[in-house]
Write a protein that holds these residues in place. Structure first.
Motif, PDB file in Angstrom:
ATOM      1  N   GLN A   1       9.566   7.149  -9.191  1.00  0.00           N
ATOM      2  CA  GLN A   1       8.117   7.331  -9.288  1.00  0.00           C
ATOM      3  C   GLN A   1       7.380   6.205  -8.560  1.00  0.00           C
ATOM      4  OE1 GLN A   1       7.526   7.622 -13.520  1.00  0.00           O
ATOM      5  NE2 GLN A   1       8.089   9.782 -13.575  1.00  0.00           N
ATOM      6  N   VAL A   2       7.888   4.982  -8.709  1.00  0.00           N
ATOM      7  CA  VAL A   2       7.314   3.845  -7.991  1.00  0.00           C
ATOM      8  C   VAL A   2       7.432   4.081  -6.487  1.00  0.00           C
ATOM      9  CG1 VAL A   2       7.612   1.384  -7.448  1.00  0.00           C
ATOM     10  CG2 VAL A   2       7.667   2.153  -9.830  1.00  0.00           C
ATOM     11  N   GLY A   3       8.583   4.565  -6.038  1.00  0.00           N
ATOM     12  CA  GLY A   3       8.792   4.834  -4.615  1.00  0.00           C
ATOM     13  C   GLY A   3       7.811   5.845  -4.074  1.00  0.00           C
ATOM     14  N   HIS A   4       7.540   6.892  -4.832  1.00  0.00           N
ATOM     15  CA  HIS A   4       6.573   7.903  -4.392  1.00  0.00           C
ATOM     16  C   HIS A   4       5.162   7.315  -4.340  1.00  0.00           C
ATOM     17  CE1 HIS A   4       9.182  11.372  -4.028  1.00  0.00           C
ATOM     18  NE2 HIS A   4       9.786  10.992  -5.135  1.00  0.00           N
ATOM     19  N   LEU A   5       4.820   6.510  -5.330  1.00  0.00           N
ATOM     20  CA  LEU A   5       3.503   5.875  -5.343  1.00  0.00           C
ATOM     21  C   LEU A   5       3.355   4.928  -4.153  1.00  0.00           C
ATOM     22  CD1 LEU A   5       0.850   5.630  -6.952  1.00  0.00           C
ATOM     23  CD2 LEU A   5       1.927   3.750  -8.209  1.00  0.00           C
ATOM     24  N   LYS A   6       4.385   4.142  -3.881  1.00  0.00           N
ATOM     25  CA  LYS A   6       4.347   3.231  -2.736  1.00  0.00           C
ATOM     26  C   LYS A   6       4.208   4.013  -1.428  1.00  0.00           C
ATOM     27  CE  LYS A   6       6.954  -0.797  -4.356  1.00  0.00           C
ATOM     28  NZ  LYS A   6       8.172  -1.591  -4.080  1.00  0.00           N
ATOM     29  N   ALA A   7       4.958   5.077  -1.288  1.00  0.00           N
ATOM     30  CA  ALA A   7       4.901   5.872  -0.060  1.00  0.00           C
ATOM     31  C   ALA A   7       3.511   6.485   0.110  1.00  0.00           C
ATOM     32  CB  ALA A   7       5.964   6.967  -0.079  1.00  0.00           C
ATOM     33  N   GLU A   8       2.960   6.999  -0.974  1.00  0.00           N
ATOM     34  CA  GLU A   8       1.643   7.627  -0.923  1.00  0.00           C
ATOM     35  C   GLU A   8       0.565   6.644  -0.464  1.00  0.00           C
ATOM     36  OE1 GLU A   8      -1.517   9.600  -4.078  1.00  0.00           O
ATOM     37  OE2 GLU A   8       0.621   9.619  -4.565  1.00  0.00           O
ATOM     38  N   HIS A   9       0.741   5.383  -0.858  1.00  0.00           N
ATOM     39  CA  HIS A   9      -0.268   4.368  -0.534  1.00  0.00           C
ATOM     40  C   HIS A   9       0.187   3.425   0.575  1.00  0.00           C
ATOM     41  CE1 HIS A   9      -2.989   5.570  -3.731  1.00  0.00           C
ATOM     42  NE2 HIS A   9      -1.899   5.819  -4.440  1.00  0.00           N
ATOM     43  N   HIS A  10       1.249   3.820   1.272  1.00  0.00           N
ATOM     44  CA  HIS A  10       1.769   3.078   2.422  1.00  0.00           C
ATOM     45  C   HIS A  10       2.084   1.621   2.079  1.00  0.00           C
ATOM     46  CE1 HIS A  10       0.717   6.614   4.699  1.00  0.00           C
ATOM     47  NE2 HIS A  10      -0.490   6.563   4.179  1.00  0.00           N
ATOM     48  N   LEU A  11       2.687   1.425   0.928  1.00  0.00           N
ATOM     49  CA  LEU A  11       3.131   0.096   0.508  1.00  0.00           C
ATOM     50  C   LEU A  11       4.580  -0.102   0.935  1.00  0.00           C
ATOM     51  CD1 LEU A  11       1.596   0.165  -3.079  1.00  0.00           C
ATOM     52  CD2 LEU A  11       0.713  -1.070  -1.080  1.00  0.00           C
ATOM     53  N   PRO A  12       4.991  -1.327   1.177  1.00  0.00           N
ATOM     54  CA  PRO A  12       6.374  -1.568   1.610  1.00  0.00           C
ATOM     55  C   PRO A  12       7.371  -1.237   0.498  1.00  0.00           C
ATOM     56  CG  PRO A  12       5.230  -3.652   1.251  1.00  0.00           C
ATOM     57  CD  PRO A  12       4.205  -2.558   1.098  1.00  0.00           C
ATOM     58  N   PRO A  13       8.569  -0.786   0.880  1.00  0.00           N
ATOM     59  CA  PRO A  13       9.585  -0.442  -0.118  1.00  0.00           C
ATOM     60  C   PRO A  13      10.017  -1.633  -0.974  1.00  0.00           C
ATOM     61  CG  PRO A  13      10.168   0.466   2.020  1.00  0.00           C
ATOM     62  CD  PRO A  13       8.992  -0.433   2.238  1.00  0.00           C
ATOM     63  N   ALA A  14      10.055  -2.819  -0.378  1.00  0.00           N
ATOM     64  CA  ALA A  14      10.501  -4.012  -1.099  1.00  0.00           C
ATOM     65  C   ALA A  14       9.291  -4.848  -1.509  1.00  0.00           C
ATOM     66  CB  ALA A  14      11.432  -4.838  -0.226  1.00  0.00           C
ATOM     67  N   ASP A  15       9.435  -5.558  -2.615  1.00  0.00           N
ATOM     68  CA  ASP A  15       8.410  -6.481  -3.103  1.00  0.00           C
ATOM     69  C   ASP A  15       9.123  -7.773  -3.491  1.00  0.00           C
ATOM     70  OD1 ASP A  15       6.450  -7.911  -4.456  1.00  0.00           O
ATOM     71  OD2 ASP A  15       5.715  -6.182  -5.577  1.00  0.00           O
ATOM     72  N   PRO A  16       9.355  -8.658  -2.507  1.00  0.00           N
ATOM     73  CA  PRO A  16      10.140  -9.873  -2.769  1.00  0.00           C
ATOM     74  C   PRO A  16       9.597 -10.734  -3.912  1.00  0.00           C
ATOM     75  CG  PRO A  16       9.859  -9.559  -0.411  1.00  0.00           C
ATOM     76  CD  PRO A  16       8.970  -8.547  -1.091  1.00  0.00           C
ATOM     77  N   ALA A  17       8.287 -10.821  -4.056  1.00  0.00           N
ATOM     78  CA  ALA A  17       7.728 -11.632  -5.146  1.00  0.00           C
ATOM     79  C   ALA A  17       8.095 -11.029  -6.504  1.00  0.00           C
ATOM     80  CB  ALA A  17       6.209 -11.751  -4.996  1.00  0.00           C
ATOM     81  N   ARG A  18       7.970  -9.722  -6.627  1.00  0.00           N
ATOM     82  CA  ARG A  18       8.351  -9.049  -7.887  1.00  0.00           C
ATOM     83  C   ARG A  18       9.842  -9.226  -8.146  1.00  0.00           C
ATOM     84  NH1 ARG A  18       8.249  -6.241 -12.648  1.00  0.00           N
ATOM     85  NH2 ARG A  18       9.441  -4.326 -12.627  1.00  0.00           N
ATOM     86  N   GLU A  19      10.645  -9.060  -7.102  1.00  0.00           N
ATOM     87  CA  GLU A  19      12.094  -9.206  -7.256  1.00  0.00           C
ATOM     88  C   GLU A  19      12.451 -10.608  -7.743  1.00  0.00           C
ATOM     89  OE1 GLU A  19      13.585  -7.938  -3.418  1.00  0.00           O
ATOM     90  OE2 GLU A  19      12.338  -6.141  -3.571  1.00  0.00           O
ATOM     91  N   ALA A  20      11.793 -11.637  -7.201  1.00  0.00           N
ATOM     92  CA  ALA A  20      12.060 -13.018  -7.629  1.00  0.00           C
ATOM     93  C   ALA A  20      11.681 -13.208  -9.093  1.00  0.00           C
ATOM     94  CB  ALA A  20      11.302 -13.998  -6.746  1.00  0.00           C
TER      95      ALA A  20
END
Length: 110
Positions: A39-58
């Motif tokens: 669901q996050v992936g679809h939301l990111k794609a819809e809003h042209h956000l990058p697949p990775a979020d290094p800050a969140r991952e850290a």
């Protein structure tokens, strides 16, 4: 191979059944996690956000390491597990973004 006494065999079977139940729970929890990340992936794609979020991952790695320490689990192992899961999630997000790039804006499922 040594013969196993019946009480030892019974205890071994009991422990293995518990392990099997835990493995099943882990698989089901991972499935639920991946449903949410899809669901996050679809939301990111819809809003042209990058697949990775290094800050969140850290932040997630720091959080998971603390959880692992409090649970008496090796934090390095927990980090390796999360990195493996995150790599798979990013791969899914990239695929979703590629698929959504070929669809007209606002297409259901994008």
């Amino acid at each position: 191979m040594n013969a196993i006494d019946e009480p030892v065999r019974a205890e071994l079977n009991r422990l293995r059944e518990s392990i099997d139940n835990i493995d099943a729970a882990v698989v089901h929890m991972l499935a639920e996690r991946f449903k949410a990340t899809q669901q996050v992936g679809h939301l990111k794609a819809e809003h042209h956000l990058p697949p990775a979020d290094p800050a969140r991952e850290a932040r997630q790695i720091d959080r998971l390491r603390r959880l692992a320490e409090s649970a008496k689990l090796d934090p390095a192992f927990a980090e390796k597990l999360l990195n493996f899961i995150v790599a798979e999630v990013i791969r899914h997000h990239e695929r979703i973004a590629e698929q959504s790039a070929g669809e007209p804006y606002g297409t259901p499922g994008a």
